[in-house]
Enzyme design. Structure first.
Site, short mmCIF file in Angstrom:
data_model
loop_
_atom_site.label_atom_id
_atom_site.label_comp_id
_atom_site.label_asym_id
_atom_site.label_seq_id
_atom_site.Cartn_x
_atom_site.Cartn_y
_atom_site.Cartn_z
N LYS A 162 18.67 1.74 6.00
CA LYS A 162 19.17 1.35 7.32
C LYS A 162 20.08 0.14 7.12
O LYS A 162 20.04 -0.50 6.07
CB LYS A 162 18.02 1.05 8.27
N CYS A 182 8.18 2.62 4.99
CA CYS A 182 7.11 2.63 6.00
C CYS A 182 6.93 3.96 6.71
O CYS A 182 5.91 4.62 6.54
CB CYS A 182 7.38 1.52 7.01
N THR A 225 0.87 -1.19 0.00
CA THR A 225 0.00 0.00 0.00
C THR A 225 0.90 1.23 0.00
O THR A 225 0.99 1.94 1.00
CB THR A 225 -0.92 0.01 1.25
N LEU A 278 15.59 6.90 19.19
CA LEU A 278 15.94 8.21 19.75
C LEU A 278 17.38 8.58 19.39
O LEU A 278 18.00 9.41 20.03
CB LEU A 278 15.76 8.17 21.28
N ARG A 310 14.35 2.38 -0.80
CA ARG A 310 13.16 3.22 -0.96
C ARG A 310 13.21 4.37 0.06
O ARG A 310 13.43 4.14 1.24
CB ARG A 310 11.88 2.38 -0.77
N PHE A 369 4.16 -5.59 12.67
CA PHE A 369 5.08 -4.60 13.24
C PHE A 369 6.55 -4.95 12.96
O PHE A 369 7.44 -4.43 13.61
CB PHE A 369 4.87 -4.51 14.76
N LEU A 370 6.81 -5.86 12.02
CA LEU A 370 8.20 -6.30 11.83
C LEU A 370 9.06 -5.19 11.24
O LEU A 370 8.59 -4.34 10.49
CB LEU A 370 8.27 -7.55 10.97
C1 UGA Z 1 9.31 0.37 10.80
C2 UGA Z 1 8.80 0.04 12.21
O1 UGA Z 1 9.89 0.12 13.14
C3 UGA Z 1 8.21 -1.37 12.25
O2 UGA Z 1 7.67 -1.63 13.55
C4 UGA Z 1 7.11 -1.48 11.20
O3 UGA Z 1 6.53 -2.77 11.14
C5 UGA Z 1 7.69 -1.16 9.82
O4 UGA Z 1 8.24 0.18 9.85
C6 UGA Z 1 6.60 -1.24 8.80
O5 UGA Z 1 5.71 -0.39 8.83
O6 UGA Z 1 6.54 -2.22 8.04
P1 UGA Z 1 11.55 -0.21 9.47
O7 UGA Z 1 11.04 0.72 8.42
O8 UGA Z 1 12.09 -1.55 9.07
O9 UGA Z 1 10.36 -0.53 10.52
O10 UGA Z 1 12.70 0.54 10.22
P2 UGA Z 1 13.08 1.16 11.65
O11 UGA Z 1 14.04 0.26 12.30
O12 UGA Z 1 11.89 1.62 12.41
O13 UGA Z 1 13.88 2.43 11.13
C7 UGA Z 1 13.26 3.39 10.29
C8 UGA Z 1 14.22 4.51 9.93
O14 UGA Z 1 14.51 5.30 11.08
C9 UGA Z 1 15.57 4.06 9.39
O15 UGA Z 1 15.89 4.88 8.28
C10 UGA Z 1 16.52 4.28 10.53
O16 UGA Z 1 17.82 4.54 10.09
C11 UGA Z 1 15.91 5.49 11.21
N1 UGA Z 1 16.21 5.60 12.67
C12 UGA Z 1 15.82 4.60 13.51
C13 UGA Z 1 16.85 6.72 13.17
O17 UGA Z 1 17.22 7.65 12.41
N2 UGA Z 1 17.09 6.82 14.52
C14 UGA Z 1 16.70 5.85 15.38
O18 UGA Z 1 16.95 5.99 16.60
C15 UGA Z 1 16.06 4.70 14.87
#
Ligand code: UGA
Length: 466
Positions: free
Chosen positions: A331, A268, A90, A258, A338, A157-158
């Protein structure tokens, strides 16, 4: 003997492929379904079309056991499944903030007319609140089995890079249902997690849909909050990394999401905050989520600040300079580019006239498809070779552990900008590098930074001791 319903997973993108392989690992018979024959062919051969640590062996084991199979046929899926998980994409609508639900509509209108016996359809895709109720009405209208087809919502929530762990051992399970029957179906699927003590929340459809977008919006807000604080740190000489640790030590705040740096990206968080805001506006509640516009704006400013930092280190202009980039995935432990902040920065610096050479342990192929204009090196040392400035944009373990002396020998000048606040400044400075990082106090920059780079664009700002 416990009843094991036969499961289908409709849509085998990132979420669907991970979900299908994990369900098979949990002992269920699973049929993965996708309209893309190339993807189904690859999965059927045990080939993952994306990088995800630990998922490949599960896929292989599922296929070898015979519990996991793949097909392009919705007829087969309808005949096979007692519970159908809908995992189609989506994405954000092009040119708008809302979600593109066309894949979901297609999936439901294809499947529903084939459902001639009792079953449960479970939505897992992230959707605007209200979608599930509309989908339930559509199923009741189109399915020959009528009210024997029930809809439930079970948001996922993965996290990318931790998909297997997050699916097999989730923090919580949300079961959005309309009846006891829907709840029982989800209890049959997740009995192992429930027995292991995973909180199992039974809700209505709307709360289940909201649980996902609210969670992602909160995570994005935390990240942007610390990055807004980081902006202030840069002007007054505070240390956003120390602040993150101090704030995170308060159990009411917690350290997760944080960490200051280049901000969030991926498929996402960015689209979910925009989609949530757009949906609230449609519902006449735009004011309630206005905060998310600011969260988005702060996040996008991180990219601009990173470019500014690179420009400072390059001596005030990026034109004609050689810039090495470590990391382009959104990440670490993912090949997903994306809405990657790292790739956006690399491309912007290229567009400003620099020669940009990137290296990423997993995302080179996907990055090259989107940004063929960048140079691609075969290693971190290759990206650093002859660079005037080196940028760390994605915190892969390999970059965090890199030896600054080795990279220093390759670089033309020892200027490093740490976009993720993961390197040890003392180690890099001891190896002769001018180390700068997002959200770090100007007062901690050694004077040779200013001298080497020919002066900082922000050099006139007041320096206050951290
Ligand atoms: C996120 C959510 O954490 C999941 O729970 C959710 O299921 C998923 O989206 C989804 O909707 O499918 P994800 O996108 O894999 O998961 O990544 P995250 O680990 O949350 O990180 C997202 C972004 O935030 C990355 O670019 C990461 O580098 C950044 N980030 C993360 C920061 O800049 N600082 C932080 O402290 C943590």
């Amino acid at each position: 003997m416990r009843f094991r319903p036969k499961l289908t997973v409709l849509g085998t993108g990132y979420l669907g492929a991970a979900h299908a392989a994990c369900l098979a690992e949990m002992g269920f018979d699973v049929l993965g379904v996708d309209t893309d024959p190339a993807r189904i062919g690859a999965l059927g051969r045990g080939e993952l079309p994306f990088f995800e640590p630990g998922l490949q062996p599960l896929l292989r084991r599922g296929l070898d056991s015979g519990r996991l199979r793949f097909t392009t046929s919705y007829e087969q899926a309808a005949a096979f499944g007692q519970i159908h998980f809908v995992c189609v994409g989506t994405p954000q609508l092009p040119g708008a903030d809302g979600a593109d639900l066309s894949q979901l509509r297609k999936c439901v209108t294809t499947l529903a007319p084939m459902l001639d016996s009792a079953c449960i359809v479970v939505g897992k895709s992230t959707v605007p609140v209200g979608t599930a109720t509309a989908m339930a009405d559509q199923l009741a209208r189109l399915a020959p089995a009528g009210s024997a087809v029930e809809l439930a919502w079970n948001p996922e929530f993965l996290r990318e890079g931790r998909a297997v762990e997050d699916t097999l051992r989730p923090d919580r399970i949300v079961a959005g249902v309309r009846s006891r029957r829907g709840e029982e179906a989800l209890r049959q699927v997740y009995w192992q997690q429930i027995e292991a003590g995973t909180p199992f929340f039974v809700t209505g459809l709307a709360t289940a849909e909201l649980a996902k977008v609210a969670a992602n919006s909160f995570l994005a807000t935390k990240i942007s909050f610390i990055n807004a604080v980081a902006e202030v740190c840069e002007t007054v000489g505070g240390d956003s990394v120390l602040l993150s640790r101090i704030l995170g030590a308060d159990p009411r705040i917690g350290p997760g999401s944080l960490w200051p740096g280049l901000g969030f990206g991926g498929a996402c968080l960015p689209k979910d905050i925009r989609g949530f805001g757009a949906r609230a506006a449609e519902l006449g509640a735009a004011e309630s989520l206005r905060i998310l516009k600011e969260v988005d704006a702060i996040n996008l400013r991180c990219r601009g600040r990173m470019i500014g930092l690179a420009r400072d280190l390059a001596g005030g202009s990026l034109t004609g300079r050689a810039i090495g980039v470590l990391g382009v995935s959104f990440k670490p432990d993912s090949d997903d580019v994306r809405d990657s902040p790292a790739l956006a920065v690399a491309k912007a610096i290229h567009d400003l006239g620099a020669t940009v050479t990137v290296y990423d342990p997993a995302a080179m192929g996907k990055a090259r498809e989107i940004c063929p204009e960048l140079q691609y090196a075969a290693s971190a040392v290759g990206a650093a070779a002859e660079a005037d400035v080196l940028l760390l944009l994605t915190e892969w373990r390999e970059f965090c552990d890199a030896d600054p002396r080795v990279l220093g020998k390759a670089a033309a000048q020892r200027n490093i900008a740490d976009g993720r606040n993961v390197l040890d400044p003392d180690l890099w400075r001891a190896a002769g590098w001018c180390y700068r990082a997002l959200g770090q106090p100007w007062s901690r920059q050694p004077t040779h930074c200013e001298t080497d780079s020919g002066g900082s664009a922000r050099g006139g700002l007041p320096i206050v001791s951290g």
